[in-house]
Design an enzyme around this catalytic site. Structure first.
Site, PDB file in Angstrom:
ATOM      1  N   HIS A   1      57.863  36.205   6.981  1.00  0.00           N
ATOM      2  CA  HIS A   1      56.712  35.287   6.935  1.00  0.00           C
ATOM      3  C   HIS A   1      55.383  36.046   7.081  1.00  0.00           C
ATOM      4  O   HIS A   1      54.597  35.784   8.000  1.00  0.00           O
ATOM      5  CB  HIS A   1      56.845  34.201   8.026  1.00  0.00           C
ATOM      6  CG  HIS A   1      56.052  32.966   7.694  1.00  0.00           C
ATOM      7  ND1 HIS A   1      56.417  31.718   8.088  1.00  0.00           N
ATOM      8  CD2 HIS A   1      54.881  32.801   6.992  1.00  0.00           C
ATOM      9  CE1 HIS A   1      55.517  30.823   7.671  1.00  0.00           C
ATOM     10  NE2 HIS A   1      54.582  31.471   6.994  1.00  0.00           N
TER      11      HIS A   1
ATOM     12  N   GLU B   1      63.017  30.103  11.675  1.00  0.00           N
ATOM     13  CA  GLU B   1      62.323  31.393  11.780  1.00  0.00           C
ATOM     14  C   GLU B   1      62.313  31.851  13.231  1.00  0.00           C
ATOM     15  O   GLU B   1      61.848  31.094  14.092  1.00  0.00           O
ATOM     16  CB  GLU B   1      60.906  31.270  11.236  1.00  0.00           C
ATOM     17  CG  GLU B   1      60.932  30.951   9.741  1.00  0.00           C
ATOM     18  CD  GLU B   1      59.575  31.007   9.054  1.00  0.00           C
ATOM     19  OE1 GLU B   1      58.562  31.253   9.735  1.00  0.00           O
ATOM     20  OE2 GLU B   1      59.530  30.800   7.834  1.00  0.00           O
TER      21      GLU B   1
ATOM     22  N   ASP C   1      59.979  34.673   1.792  1.00  0.00           N
ATOM     23  CA  ASP C   1      59.088  35.032   2.909  1.00  0.00           C
ATOM     24  C   ASP C   1      59.209  34.011   4.036  1.00  0.00           C
ATOM     25  O   ASP C   1      58.753  34.252   5.143  1.00  0.00           O
ATOM     26  CB  ASP C   1      57.630  35.097   2.413  1.00  0.00           C
ATOM     27  CG  ASP C   1      56.665  35.577   3.492  1.00  0.00           C
ATOM     28  OD1 ASP C   1      56.980  36.588   4.163  1.00  0.00           O
ATOM     29  OD2 ASP C   1      55.600  34.944   3.690  1.00  0.00           O
TER      30      ASP C   1
ATOM     31  N   GLY D   1      53.177  36.351   4.438  1.00  0.00           N
ATOM     32  CA  GLY D   1      52.308  36.012   3.312  1.00  0.00           C
ATOM     33  C   GLY D   1      50.824  36.123   3.637  1.00  0.00           C
ATOM     34  O   GLY D   1      50.031  36.614   2.836  1.00  0.00           O
ATOM     35  N   ALA D   2      50.456  35.683   4.828  1.00  0.00           N
ATOM     36  CA  ALA D   2      49.037  35.670   5.197  1.00  0.00           C
ATOM     37  C   ALA D   2      48.637  36.898   6.008  1.00  0.00           C
ATOM     38  O   ALA D   2      47.511  36.997   6.471  1.00  0.00           O
ATOM     39  CB  ALA D   2      48.739  34.419   6.011  1.00  0.00           C
TER      40      ALA D   2
ATOM     41  N   ARG E   1      57.233  27.234   2.274  1.00  0.00           N
ATOM     42  CA  ARG E   1      57.712  26.883   3.616  1.00  0.00           C
ATOM     43  C   ARG E   1      59.229  26.857   3.590  1.00  0.00           C
ATOM     44  O   ARG E   1      59.827  26.458   2.562  1.00  0.00           O
ATOM     45  CB  ARG E   1      57.207  25.494   4.048  1.00  0.00           C
ATOM     46  CG  ARG E   1      55.792  25.493   4.610  1.00  0.00           C
ATOM     47  CD  ARG E   1      55.729  26.149   6.000  1.00  0.00           C
ATOM     48  NE  ARG E   1      54.392  26.130   6.568  1.00  0.00           N
ATOM     49  CZ  ARG E   1      53.499  27.121   6.475  1.00  0.00           C
ATOM     50  NH1 ARG E   1      53.784  28.226   5.835  1.00  0.00           N
ATOM     51  NH2 ARG E   1      52.325  27.014   7.070  1.00  0.00           N
TER      52      ARG E   1
END
Ligand code: NAD
Length: 307
Positions: free
Chosen positions: A275, A257, A252, A277-278, A228
């Protein structure tokens, strides 16, 4: 039962949700904010990913909400305290996307060690410059994992196969029996060739890797953060990269953000991703399936998945 779907879901997941009630999908609406405010009023289930923020003011309109289902891990976009006061069951899918995050982490480590994005860009600019891309081998080096939970352990498995020695810092893990060595944060930072951060964001982990802690890192080492934003001092990290005290980095996640300081990301050995990652098909599908299962459990009176 009205189910309000605020962010984009996999089609298979949408079909499953349709079995549970009348779905209204506002994820691709041109005026999503207006649609959210209008439709939350009579919705009983609200399904979100990270693209929707459910503040107290918005939740006050949703007098009929029984369940908020976050299709993913973080619930920092939900006023959890207010939801609890209103006896709204909030649930999430904490482990569905962790393999994807760890695979991205491994990629960021390799990118930093071998400067792959810069080498790629150089060749695409018609250069054949091999001298600038002398890298670092990971085999035999030490990886320090900060936060040894689901992601940290999966990263250890993967990087062990690269021949890395693994140490970790996690004050909540006692009597670890695995091959990884538990250590304190300062020693980890001072001895690791690669540091990878996998803590959850809490008041305690905010700025955990402060200026002073980053200064303890070994000269020529690499740091990666896919956990995070705000757990490390980004501005100081850029200074350490610019001075080439640190060899490289991968990020990431960012304090803000999207980050406002993208200029700083240029001309240093950092791979920066937005961001993601997922963001794999598999992770999104798994998170969706877990979300539907959680909703079904709560509807049947099983509150084990309520946060
Ligand atoms: P987890 O809860 O399984 O593990 C977190 C670990 O951090 C725990 O073992 C906990 O004991 C440890 N920890 C807590 N406070 C600590 C401290 N002060 N110092 C050191 N360790 C501490 O979480 P996870 O599923 O492994 O996820 C790790 C992180 O990855 C989370 O921040 C999560 O939000 C993030 N994440 C990012 C993405 C992305 O898209 N980049 C996707 C999913 C998850």
């Amino acid at each position: 039962m009205k189910i309000l779907i605020c962010d984009q879901l996999n089609n298979k997941v949408l079909d499953e949700l349709k079995q549970l009630g009348k779905c209204l999908d506002i994820s691709s609406s041109e005026n999503k904010e207006k649609d959210l405010l209008e439709n939350i009023v009579d919705s009983e289930i609200v399904v979100i990913r990270s693209g929707t923020v459910l503040t107290k003011e918005i939740l006050e309109l949703g007098k009929m909400i029984k369940i908020i289902a976050r299709c993913g891990v973080g619930v920092d976009n939900i006023d959890l305290e207010y939801a609890k006061q209103q006896e709204i069951a909030v649930t999430n899918a904490p482990s569905a996307n962790i393999i994807s995050v760890v695979e991205l982490t491994a990629a960021l480590i390799l990118n930093a060690a071998r400067k792959i994005p810069q080498a790629d860009q150089s060749l695409k600019n018609s250069n054949w410059d091999r001298a600038s891309f002398m890298g670092i081998e990971l085999h035999g080096k030490q990886l320090g994992i900060v936060g040894f939970g689901k992601a940290g352990k999966l990263l250890s498995e993967r990087m062990t196969s690269f021949g890395m020695k693994i140490v970790f810092y996690d004050p909540y893990i006692k009597d670890w029996k695995g091959h990884e060595q538990s250590t304190d944060l300062d020693s980890l930072l001072g001895t690791s060739d690669v540091v990878s951060v996998h803590v959850i964001k809490t008041d305690e982990t905010k700025n955990l890797l402060s200026k002073d802690k980053l200064d303890l890192m070994k000269k020529g080492s690499i740091i990666v953060n896919t956990s995070r934003g705000g757990v490390l001092d980004e501005d100081h990290l850029f200074k350490l990269l610019q001075s080439q005290y640190l060899y490289g980095a991968g990020l990431d996640v960012y304090e803000n953000e999207p980050p406002s300081n993208t200029e700083k990301l240029k001309n240093v050995n950092i791979t920066s991703t937005p961001h993601i990652g997922a963001s794999t098909k598999e992770a999104q599908l798994k998170a969706g399936i877990d979300t539907v299962e959680n909703i079904k459990k709560i509807l049947s009176g099983d509150n084990s998945v309520v946060l």
